[in-house]
Design a protein around this motif. Structure first.
Motif, PDB file in Angstrom:
ATOM      1  N   VAL A 245     -10.315   9.357   3.079  1.00  0.00           N
ATOM      2  CA  VAL A 245     -10.173   7.937   3.412  1.00  0.00           C
ATOM      3  C   VAL A 245     -10.093   7.106   2.135  1.00  0.00           C
ATOM      4  O   VAL A 245      -9.312   6.149   2.039  1.00  0.00           O
ATOM      5  CB  VAL A 245     -11.334   7.463   4.310  1.00  0.00           C
ATOM      6  N   LEU A 246     -10.904   7.458   1.130  1.00  0.00           N
ATOM      7  CA  LEU A 246     -10.872   6.743  -0.143  1.00  0.00           C
ATOM      8  C   LEU A 246      -9.517   6.898  -0.832  1.00  0.00           C
ATOM      9  O   LEU A 246      -9.034   5.958  -1.481  1.00  0.00           O
ATOM     10  CB  LEU A 246     -11.992   7.243  -1.058  1.00  0.00           C
ATOM     11  N   VAL A 247      -8.906   8.071  -0.712  1.00  0.00           N
ATOM     12  CA  VAL A 247      -7.568   8.270  -1.277  1.00  0.00           C
ATOM     13  C   VAL A 247      -6.574   7.320  -0.616  1.00  0.00           C
ATOM     14  O   VAL A 247      -5.760   6.668  -1.296  1.00  0.00           O
ATOM     15  CB  VAL A 247      -7.120   9.737  -1.117  1.00  0.00           C
ATOM     16  N   LEU A 248      -6.636   7.221   0.709  1.00  0.00           N
ATOM     17  CA  LEU A 248      -5.760   6.281   1.410  1.00  0.00           C
ATOM     18  C   LEU A 248      -6.011   4.852   0.955  1.00  0.00           C
ATOM     19  O   LEU A 248      -5.067   4.078   0.732  1.00  0.00           O
ATOM     20  CB  LEU A 248      -5.975   6.394   2.927  1.00  0.00           C
ATOM     21  N   MET A 249      -7.271   4.483   0.816  1.00  0.00           N
ATOM     22  CA  MET A 249      -7.599   3.138   0.348  1.00  0.00           C
ATOM     23  C   MET A 249      -7.023   2.900  -1.044  1.00  0.00           C
ATOM     24  O   MET A 249      -6.464   1.831  -1.325  1.00  0.00           O
ATOM     25  CB  MET A 249      -9.117   2.936   0.333  1.00  0.00           C
ATOM     26  N   GLY A 250      -7.147   3.898  -1.923  1.00  0.00           N
ATOM     27  CA  GLY A 250      -6.605   3.755  -3.271  1.00  0.00           C
ATOM     28  C   GLY A 250      -5.102   3.541  -3.266  1.00  0.00           C
ATOM     29  O   GLY A 250      -4.571   2.732  -4.045  1.00  0.00           O
ATOM     30  N   ILE A 251      -4.400   4.251  -2.371  1.00  0.00           N
ATOM     31  CA  ILE A 251      -2.946   4.094  -2.277  1.00  0.00           C
ATOM     32  C   ILE A 251      -2.584   2.675  -1.867  1.00  0.00           C
ATOM     33  O   ILE A 251      -1.687   2.042  -2.448  1.00  0.00           O
ATOM     34  CB  ILE A 251      -2.368   5.117  -1.279  1.00  0.00           C
ATOM     35  N   PHE A 252      -3.288   2.136  -0.874  1.00  0.00           N
ATOM     36  CA  PHE A 252      -2.956   0.799  -0.396  1.00  0.00           C
ATOM     37  C   PHE A 252      -3.409  -0.294  -1.368  1.00  0.00           C
ATOM     38  O   PHE A 252      -2.776  -1.349  -1.448  1.00  0.00           O
ATOM     39  CB  PHE A 252      -3.541   0.579   1.001  1.00  0.00           C
ATOM     40  N   VAL A 253      -4.485  -0.053  -2.100  1.00  0.00           N
ATOM     41  CA  VAL A 253      -4.868  -0.992  -3.163  1.00  0.00           C
ATOM     42  C   VAL A 253      -3.769  -1.040  -4.220  1.00  0.00           C
ATOM     43  O   VAL A 253      -3.367  -2.125  -4.680  1.00  0.00           O
ATOM     44  CB  VAL A 253      -6.215  -0.594  -3.791  1.00  0.00           C
ATOM     45  N   PHE A 254      -3.267   0.129  -4.603  1.00  0.00           N
ATOM     46  CA  PHE A 254      -2.160   0.196  -5.553  1.00  0.00           C
ATOM     47  C   PHE A 254      -0.952  -0.566  -5.011  1.00  0.00           C
ATOM     48  O   PHE A 254      -0.315  -1.345  -5.743  1.00  0.00           O
ATOM     49  CB  PHE A 254      -1.803   1.660  -5.811  1.00  0.00           C
ATOM     50  N   GLY A 255      -0.633  -0.348  -3.736  1.00  0.00           N
ATOM     51  CA  GLY A 255       0.494  -1.046  -3.123  1.00  0.00           C
ATOM     52  C   GLY A 255       0.300  -2.550  -3.117  1.00  0.00           C
ATOM     53  O   GLY A 255       1.242  -3.314  -3.385  1.00  0.00           O
ATOM     54  N   PHE A 256      -0.933  -3.010  -2.841  1.00  0.00           N
ATOM     55  CA  PHE A 256      -1.207  -4.452  -2.831  1.00  0.00           C
ATOM     56  C   PHE A 256      -0.962  -5.061  -4.201  1.00  0.00           C
ATOM     57  O   PHE A 256      -0.341  -6.132  -4.320  1.00  0.00           O
ATOM     58  CB  PHE A 256      -2.642  -4.693  -2.389  1.00  0.00           C
ATOM     59  N   PHE A 257      -1.428  -4.394  -5.249  1.00  0.00           N
ATOM     60  CA  PHE A 257      -1.201  -4.910  -6.595  1.00  0.00           C
ATOM     61  C   PHE A 257       0.297  -4.960  -6.911  1.00  0.00           C
ATOM     62  O   PHE A 257       0.769  -5.902  -7.574  1.00  0.00           O
ATOM     63  CB  PHE A 257      -1.939  -4.052  -7.625  1.00  0.00           C
ATOM     64  N   LYS A 258       1.043  -3.962  -6.471  1.00  0.00           N
ATOM     65  CA  LYS A 258       2.485  -3.954  -6.705  1.00  0.00           C
ATOM     66  C   LYS A 258       3.179  -5.110  -5.987  1.00  0.00           C
ATOM     67  O   LYS A 258       4.028  -5.798  -6.564  1.00  0.00           O
ATOM     68  CB  LYS A 258       3.082  -2.619  -6.253  1.00  0.00           C
ATOM     69  N   PHE A 259       2.838  -5.333  -4.724  1.00  0.00           N
ATOM     70  CA  PHE A 259       3.486  -6.406  -3.961  1.00  0.00           C
ATOM     71  C   PHE A 259       3.159  -7.784  -4.531  1.00  0.00           C
ATOM     72  O   PHE A 259       4.039  -8.641  -4.637  1.00  0.00           O
ATOM     73  CB  PHE A 259       3.067  -6.337  -2.494  1.00  0.00           C
ATOM     74  N   THR A 260       1.900  -8.006  -4.898  1.00  0.00           N
ATOM     75  CA  THR A 260       1.534  -9.315  -5.437  1.00  0.00           C
ATOM     76  C   THR A 260       2.150  -9.533  -6.814  1.00  0.00           C
ATOM     77  O   THR A 260       2.532 -10.661  -7.153  1.00  0.00           O
ATOM     78  CB  THR A 260       0.008  -9.474  -5.507  1.00  0.00           C
ATOM     79  N   TRP A 261       2.262  -8.459  -7.619  1.00  0.00           N
ATOM     80  CA  TRP A 261       2.921  -8.595  -8.915  1.00  0.00           C
ATOM     81  C   TRP A 261       4.407  -8.870  -8.734  1.00  0.00           C
ATOM     82  O   TRP A 261       4.993  -9.685  -9.458  1.00  0.00           O
ATOM     83  CB  TRP A 261       2.691  -7.338  -9.748  1.00  0.00           C
ATOM     84  N   ALA A 262       5.033  -8.226  -7.750  1.00  0.00           N
ATOM     85  CA  ALA A 262       6.438  -8.506  -7.449  1.00  0.00           C
ATOM     86  C   ALA A 262       6.614  -9.960  -7.026  1.00  0.00           C
ATOM     87  O   ALA A 262       7.571 -10.633  -7.447  1.00  0.00           O
ATOM     88  CB  ALA A 262       6.943  -7.569  -6.349  1.00  0.00           C
ATOM     89  N   LEU A 263       5.690 -10.465  -6.212  1.00  0.00           N
ATOM     90  CA  LEU A 263       5.774 -11.847  -5.761  1.00  0.00           C
ATOM     91  C   LEU A 263       5.688 -12.815  -6.935  1.00  0.00           C
ATOM     92  O   LEU A 263       6.443 -13.791  -7.018  1.00  0.00           O
ATOM     93  CB  LEU A 263       4.656 -12.124  -4.754  1.00  0.00           C
ATOM     94  N   ARG A 264       4.773 -12.557  -7.851  1.00  0.00           N
ATOM     95  CA  ARG A 264       4.655 -13.422  -9.030  1.00  0.00           C
ATOM     96  C   ARG A 264       5.925 -13.359  -9.874  1.00  0.00           C
ATOM     97  O   ARG A 264       6.401 -14.376 -10.387  1.00  0.00           O
ATOM     98  CB  ARG A 264       3.447 -13.014  -9.866  1.00  0.00           C
ATOM     99  N   GLN A 265       6.490 -12.172 -10.020  1.00  0.00           N
ATOM    100  CA  GLN A 265       7.704 -12.045 -10.821  1.00  0.00           C
ATOM    101  C   GLN A 265       8.878 -12.770 -10.164  1.00  0.00           C
ATOM    102  O   GLN A 265       9.711 -13.353 -10.866  1.00  0.00           O
ATOM    103  CB  GLN A 265       8.030 -10.571 -11.035  1.00  0.00           C
ATOM    104  N   TYR A 266       8.939 -12.741  -8.840  1.00  0.00           N
ATOM    105  CA  TYR A 266       9.993 -13.503  -8.166  1.00  0.00           C
ATOM    106  C   TYR A 266       9.800 -15.008  -8.375  1.00  0.00           C
ATOM    107  O   TYR A 266      10.771 -15.765  -8.453  1.00  0.00           O
ATOM    108  CB  TYR A 266      10.025 -13.168  -6.678  1.00  0.00           C
ATOM    109  N   ASN A 267       8.547 -15.446  -8.463  1.00  0.00           N
ATOM    110  CA  ASN A 267       8.303 -16.852  -8.792  1.00  0.00           C
ATOM    111  C   ASN A 267       8.828 -17.184 -10.182  1.00  0.00           C
ATOM    112  O   ASN A 267       9.368 -18.270 -10.411  1.00  0.00           O
ATOM    113  CB  ASN A 267       6.801 -17.157  -8.711  1.00  0.00           C
TER     114      ASN A 267
END
Length: 238
Positions: free
Chosen positions: A118-140
């Motif tokens: 379960v922690l591995v899954l959480m780590g994957i989605f935490v990584f994904g969240f950081f990627k999406f928010t960084w992409a959003l900032r870069q689009y700004n």
């Protein structure tokens, strides 16, 4: 490591991380030339930004960027919901362990190993969240670059340099967004670990094959490649 973790579990986990990392490195950093969808789109974005600098009305361009920003926002919000569900599962981990142990198609594991999965899954989605928010900032940042672009006529040398800068910034945003989407694909593969480590190995290979096919051997790749070729021929003629 939990006492019931087998060498196959370790092999499967290393294969999972290795396949994900290798694909990301090759796709985002090592590929040169136009050999896949992402590389074709780098040229197409440069051509798009050059056309943008030739237009007085840039409403369409801002709408296209805004559409992608909405996609980033959607996935970032969805990822937070998934993380909330995974965190909540720890409050009922005993019940989850009991249910998983009662399924006929899953390998029996200790509570400790289940928590690690379960922690591995959480780590994957935490990584994904950081990627999406960084992409959003870069689009700004891209919005600021587009908004600061001068109105036509722009000298050709200056237009090409500005178009290249804006397209490069947009490509970095797209890479971050793609990294988040990739996390979802590999999270689906990681779910297979709850069944059996051998299934994780197979699921990772399947996800890898799907991603490679879509990037380099799909009909979409051929269409985008043809458009990029046409744009290159047009630039050469000019």
């Amino acid at each position: 490591m939990p006492s019931d973790a087998t060498p196959l579990d370790l092999i499967a986990f290393v294969w999972f991380l290795g396949a994900w990392t290798a694909f990301t490195l090759v796709q985002d950093y090592l590929l040169t030339g136009r050999v896949a969808v992402n590389q074709h789109l780098t040229l197409i974005r440069s051509a798009w930004m050059e056309r943008m600098l030739e237009r007085d009305n840039r409403i369409m361009d801002s709408q296209l960027v805004g559409h992608t920003m909405n996609s980033c926002t959607f996935f970032a919000s969805t990822t937070m919901l998934v993380l909330a569900g995974l965190v909540g599962s720890f409050g009922a981990i005993e019940r989850v362990h009991e249910i998983m142990g009662g399924l006929s198609f899953t390998v029996r594991t200790s509570r400790e190993l289940l928590e690690i999965k379960v922690l591995v899954l959480m780590g994957i989605f935490v990584f994904g969240f950081f990627k999406f928010t960084w992409a959003l900032r870069q689009y700004n940042y891209c919005c600021a670059l587009i908004g600061s672009a001068p109105l036509p006529p722009v000298p050709e040398a200056e237009r090409k340099a500005m178009a290249g800068n804006i397209a490069a910034a947009m490509t970095l945003a797209v890479k971050a967004f793609n990294g988040g989407l990739r996390a979802y694909y590999f999270a689906l593969a990681a779910l297979a670990w709850f069944i059996h480590p051998g299934v994780l190995i197979a699921a990772t290979a399947f996800v890898l094959a799907v991603l490679i096919r879509r990037q380099a051997f799909s009909r979409t790749e051929r269409v985008i490649s043809a458009q990029a070729d046409a744009l290159e021929r047009g630039v050469t003629k000019q």
